[in-house]
Design a protein around this motif. Structure first.
Motif, PDB file in Angstrom:
ATOM      1  N   VAL A 190       5.219   0.917   5.224  1.00  0.00           N
ATOM      2  CA  VAL A 190       3.821  -0.077   5.129  1.00  0.00           C
ATOM      3  C   VAL A 190       5.091  -1.320   6.071  1.00  0.00           C
ATOM      4  CG1 VAL A 190       2.525  -1.493   4.327  1.00  0.00           C
ATOM      5  CG2 VAL A 190       2.827   0.938   3.492  1.00  0.00           C
ATOM      6  N   ALA A 191       6.190  -2.012   5.960  1.00  0.00           N
ATOM      7  CA  ALA A 191       6.575  -2.965   6.471  1.00  0.00           C
ATOM      8  C   ALA A 191       7.536  -2.534   8.193  1.00  0.00           C
ATOM      9  CB  ALA A 191       8.428  -3.265   5.684  1.00  0.00           C
ATOM     10  N   GLY A 232      -3.298   2.323   7.456  1.00  0.00           N
ATOM     11  CA  GLY A 232      -3.933   0.751   6.544  1.00  0.00           C
ATOM     12  C   GLY A 232      -4.157  -0.313   5.748  1.00  0.00           C
ATOM     13  N   MET A 233      -2.687   0.143   4.511  1.00  0.00           N
ATOM     14  CA  MET A 233      -2.125  -1.097   4.136  1.00  0.00           C
ATOM     15  C   MET A 233      -0.808  -1.752   4.758  1.00  0.00           C
ATOM     16  SD  MET A 233      -0.685   1.923   0.962  1.00  0.00           S
ATOM     17  CE  MET A 233      -1.502   2.832  -0.048  1.00  0.00           C
ATOM     18  N   ALA A 234      -0.693  -1.036   6.001  1.00  0.00           N
ATOM     19  CA  ALA A 234      -0.011  -2.131   6.543  1.00  0.00           C
ATOM     20  C   ALA A 234      -1.200  -3.410   7.043  1.00  0.00           C
ATOM     21  CB  ALA A 234       0.997  -1.783   8.000  1.00  0.00           C
ATOM     22  N   ASP A 245      -0.132  -5.789  -5.527  1.00  0.00           N
ATOM     23  CA  ASP A 245      -0.152  -3.730  -5.731  1.00  0.00           C
ATOM     24  C   ASP A 245      -1.278  -4.009  -4.452  1.00  0.00           C
ATOM     25  OD1 ASP A 245       0.576  -3.952  -8.551  1.00  0.00           O
ATOM     26  OD2 ASP A 245      -1.344  -4.052  -9.027  1.00  0.00           O
ATOM     27  N   GLN A 246      -0.705  -2.651  -3.416  1.00  0.00           N
ATOM     28  CA  GLN A 246      -1.108  -2.048  -2.927  1.00  0.00           C
ATOM     29  C   GLN A 246      -2.607  -1.002  -3.054  1.00  0.00           C
ATOM     30  OE1 GLN A 246       0.941  -1.049   0.284  1.00  0.00           O
ATOM     31  NE2 GLN A 246       2.780  -0.854  -0.733  1.00  0.00           N
ATOM     32  N   ARG A 247      -3.513  -1.048  -2.159  1.00  0.00           N
ATOM     33  CA  ARG A 247      -4.459  -0.679  -2.518  1.00  0.00           C
ATOM     34  C   ARG A 247      -4.468   1.365  -2.921  1.00  0.00           C
ATOM     35  NH1 ARG A 247      -9.214   0.039   1.729  1.00  0.00           N
ATOM     36  NH2 ARG A 247      -7.553  -2.169   2.909  1.00  0.00           N
ATOM     37  N   LEU A 262       6.823  -5.377  -1.573  1.00  0.00           N
ATOM     38  CA  LEU A 262       5.682  -3.997  -1.056  1.00  0.00           C
ATOM     39  C   LEU A 262       6.585  -2.929  -1.821  1.00  0.00           C
ATOM     40  CD1 LEU A 262       5.850  -4.474   2.242  1.00  0.00           C
ATOM     41  CD2 LEU A 262       4.126  -5.027   1.692  1.00  0.00           C
ATOM     42  N   HIS A 263       5.739  -2.345  -2.749  1.00  0.00           N
ATOM     43  CA  HIS A 263       6.356  -0.915  -3.447  1.00  0.00           C
ATOM     44  C   HIS A 263       6.042  -0.295  -3.645  1.00  0.00           C
ATOM     45  CE1 HIS A 263       2.152   0.495  -5.048  1.00  0.00           C
ATOM     46  NE2 HIS A 263       1.943  -1.313  -4.854  1.00  0.00           N
ATOM     47  N   GLY A 264       6.747   0.908  -3.814  1.00  0.00           N
ATOM     48  CA  GLY A 264       6.609   2.430  -3.647  1.00  0.00           C
ATOM     49  C   GLY A 264       5.272   3.331  -4.073  1.00  0.00           C
ATOM     50  N   HIS A 265       4.705   4.574  -3.332  1.00  0.00           N
ATOM     51  CA  HIS A 265       3.912   5.419  -4.242  1.00  0.00           C
ATOM     52  C   HIS A 265       4.003   5.290  -5.004  1.00  0.00           C
ATOM     53  CE1 HIS A 265       1.926   9.522  -3.905  1.00  0.00           C
ATOM     54  NE2 HIS A 265       1.508   9.353  -3.069  1.00  0.00           N
TER      55      HIS A 265
END
Length: 325
Positions: A119-120, A90-92, A71-73, A43-46
């Motif tokens: 998120v994790a 939401g990303m979770a 890629d997260q939303r 899971l990547h960062g901001h």
């Protein structure tokens, strides 16, 4: 859309689109065979994307591992959808969709950098029954469960000026988008004049990124009130590596130390002299810490991971806190 199920080649790379529960497409890359005994989800960062994990994943040393990156939303090639869902929680939900689609069974290790770690943690808090059964290990890199706005540069998250910026973004997003990118160029030029890892490099990268100013603003507002501390009680069941740079001014090392203090089976790794950009600046050290976690998880038969605690034999195999220089 799920990945092809016929390939057994461990070097297979598949581009997959996972559809989130609200219909947002999530661009995903899967490396390795579906028959692999262990899946790593990164899971990547901001204001980053899945590619930020590439250098680390290339150096992870564990045969027969399957790796999922997405890629997260609101980031990279993924969709955005309703901006109100561009939050850690939401990303979770999106992570849950990725797991249901691409890793519906078998043991999984989550690895999150910065926002990805948050998120994790949010996923773990909301799906405690999965931890110790499906989620058998977690890597938390340059991240925090809470306290982001209490010190370091993070204290500006609650500054009155931040509220002004958020209001301006909601009222004039196009103008603020241009301002964001201009600010990114200024920070990037200023950072080039410094030889050391500079907070300007991090800010410049985030502001220059293609991530929209609306997503950028929405998440910063969410970080200001982040509190996923309850997830730490759940994570006490499984092996965890917590790692951070000693010179990180965005997510200070003290926040990693606070998490580790609440995790009886955690290994704390300090990257001496590193700032926040550990994936980019210290990929070998990050890969080493992650490989240690994966190796330990594999050494423990996932069946032996008791839902309410680790097998005492496994605990004896844990490594002490170490320092990467």
């Amino acid at each position: 859309m799920a990945e092809p199920t016929s390939s057994t080649d461990p070097n297979t790379i598949a581009r997959v689109t996972v559809v989130a529960d609200d219909g947002v497409p999530l661009a995903t890359t899967v490396t390795g065979s579906r028959d692999a005994g262990l899946t790593l989800v990164c899971l990547h960062g901001h204001c980053q994307d899945a590619a930020s994990w590439d250098a680390v994943c290339e150096s992870v040393d564990l045969p027969g591992l399957r790796i999922v990156r997405y890629d997260q939303r609101g980031h990279g090639r993924s969709g955005t959808g309703d901006v109100t869902a561009c939050t850690v929680s939401g990303m979770a939900d999106d992570l849950d969709a990725v797991l249901r689609t691409l890793a519906p069974d078998g043991p999984v290790v989550l690895a999150g950098y910065s926002m990805g770690g948050m998120v994790a943690l949010s996923y773990v808090r909301r799906h405690p029954d999965a931890v110790g059964d499906r989620i058998v290990g977690v890597g938390l890199f340059a991240t925090a469960a809470s306290g982001l706005a209490d010190g370091g540069i993070g204290r500006y998250l609650r500054h009155p000026a931040a509220s002004i910026v958020h209001r301006a973004v909601s009222r004039a997003p196009r103008v603020m988008e241009l301002s964001k990118r201009a600010g990114g160029r200024v920070c990037t030029v200023a950072a080039r004049r410094r030889t050391e890892e500079s907070w300007l490099r991090v800010v410049g990268s985030a502001l220059s990124n293609e991530t929209s100013v609306v997503t950028w603003s929405r998440l910063l507002a969410d970080f200001a009130v982040l509190d996923e501390s309850a997830a730490l009680d759940v994570l006490a069941r499984v092996p965890v590596v917590v790692a951070a740079g000693t010179e990180d001014v965005f997510v200070p090392l003290s926040l990693s130390e606070m998490m580790t203090a609440r995790l009886p089976h955690a290994n704390l790794v300090r990257f001496v002299g590193a700032g926040h950009r550990v994936l980019a600046d210290r990929p070998q050290e990050v890969a080493g810490a992650l490989s240690d976690l994966l190796g330990h998880v594999r050494a423990l038969d996932p069946v032996a991971l008791d839902p309410v605690g680790l097998d005492p034999v496994g605990l004896a195999q844990r490594e002490p806190t170490r320092v990467a220089s």
